[in-house]
Write an enzyme that holds these catalytic residues in place. Structure first.
Site, PDB file in Angstrom:
ATOM      1  CB  CYS A 222      -0.920   0.014   1.211  1.00 13.20           C
ATOM      2  SG  CYS A 222      -2.019   1.456   1.268  1.00 13.20           S
TER       3      CYS A 222
ATOM      4  CD  GLU B 224      -0.607  -2.025  -5.327  1.00 10.54           C
ATOM      5  OE1 GLU B 224       0.348  -1.503  -5.957  1.00 10.54           O
ATOM      6  OE2 GLU B 224      -0.613  -2.194  -4.105  1.00 10.54           O
TER       7      GLU B 224
END
Length: 251
Positions: free
Chosen positions: A2, A111
């Site tokens: 992340c 992402e």
């Protein structure tokens, strides 16, 4: 992994979702990046009358974890994530896993799907959000770092685990998501040791998230508006689909 996320909910929505004592108003943030201050929620030392459960407090921490034993921050790598599989034993995170677990509220995260090098295609960003909308809470760790000059700084990292089937085609890691019914257990560092909350360090349910392709505006930290989350239509698949197997396999 992340490396970017967003928190676009109102302060009241965060307060209601996480049950914190109080929280100041804050602006919507569409592109939260490492080293920036992030909102985290920790257990308050004081308790509600008649309850053994600690209250929750919101505070800001630098996204970039610094263990207390670091001598020179310039020689230490930026730790924005902690692998859930190894954090309880790793020297950098062991103390925080036992004593300083936090929640990191988020509206979702970004992402990048990285195609095979031979395709020559750039990485494609995705905005990953709850299918039902609203907030989620990542499992996090916090450490108050004291520098040589006596100043102190709260720092934090987001725990990650293996990606679920929904996101595996984009990246092999995802943030640990703590469900609301487990907030108290996760934050209770007084009675819940790391081994007793290990069951929470799992991939999120398959139905929780959806991945929305977005433009490369998110690649630049300076871009901070809602246009970062505007869906785009991909012109073509980034990788050819896998060929069908000649026969089924049990393995």
């Amino acid at each position: 992994m992340c490396g970017r996320y967003a928190l676009t909910a109102t302060s009241k929505e965060v307060l209601d979702f996480l049950g914190v004592i109080d929280i100041d108003d804050f602006p919507a943030r569409y592109n939260i990046a490492p080293t920036q201050p992030v909102l985290v929620v920790a257990a308050e030392e004081h308790h509600r009358p008649g309850s053994n459960l600690p209250r929750r407090r919101a505070l800001l921490a630098r996204w970039g974890f610094l263990p207390g034993w670091v001598k020179d921050v310039r020689d230490f790598p930026l730790l924005i994530n902690a692998r859930a599989e190894t954090a309880p034993e790793k020297a950098s995170f062991r103390g925080a896993m036992r004593h300083r677990r936090v929640l990191v509220p988020a509206s979702g995260f970004y992402e990048w799907r990285r195609p095979a090098k031979e395709t020559g295609l750039p990485a494609q960003p995705y905005w990953i959000r709850s299918r039902k909308g609203g907030l989620v809470a990542f499992g996090g760790l916090m450490e108050t770092y004291a520098s040589a000059d006596g100043s102190e700084m709260d720092t934090a990292a987001i725990l990650t685990t293996r990606a679920n089937a929904t996101l595996r085609g984009i990246h092999d890691r995802m943030p640990v998501v703590i469900p609301p019914q487990e907030f108290s257990r996760w934050l209770d560092c007084r009675t819940q040791e790391p081994r007793e909350v290990a069951d929470l360090l799992q991939p999120a349910p398959e139905e929780l998230f959806e991945a929305v392709p977005v433009s490369n505006l998110v690649n630049r930290v300076a871009n901070m508006g809602p246009e970062l989350q505007k869906p785009i239509i991909l012109a073509e698949p980034q990788d050819p689909p896998p060929k069908a197997a000649a026969q089924m396999s049990l393995f």
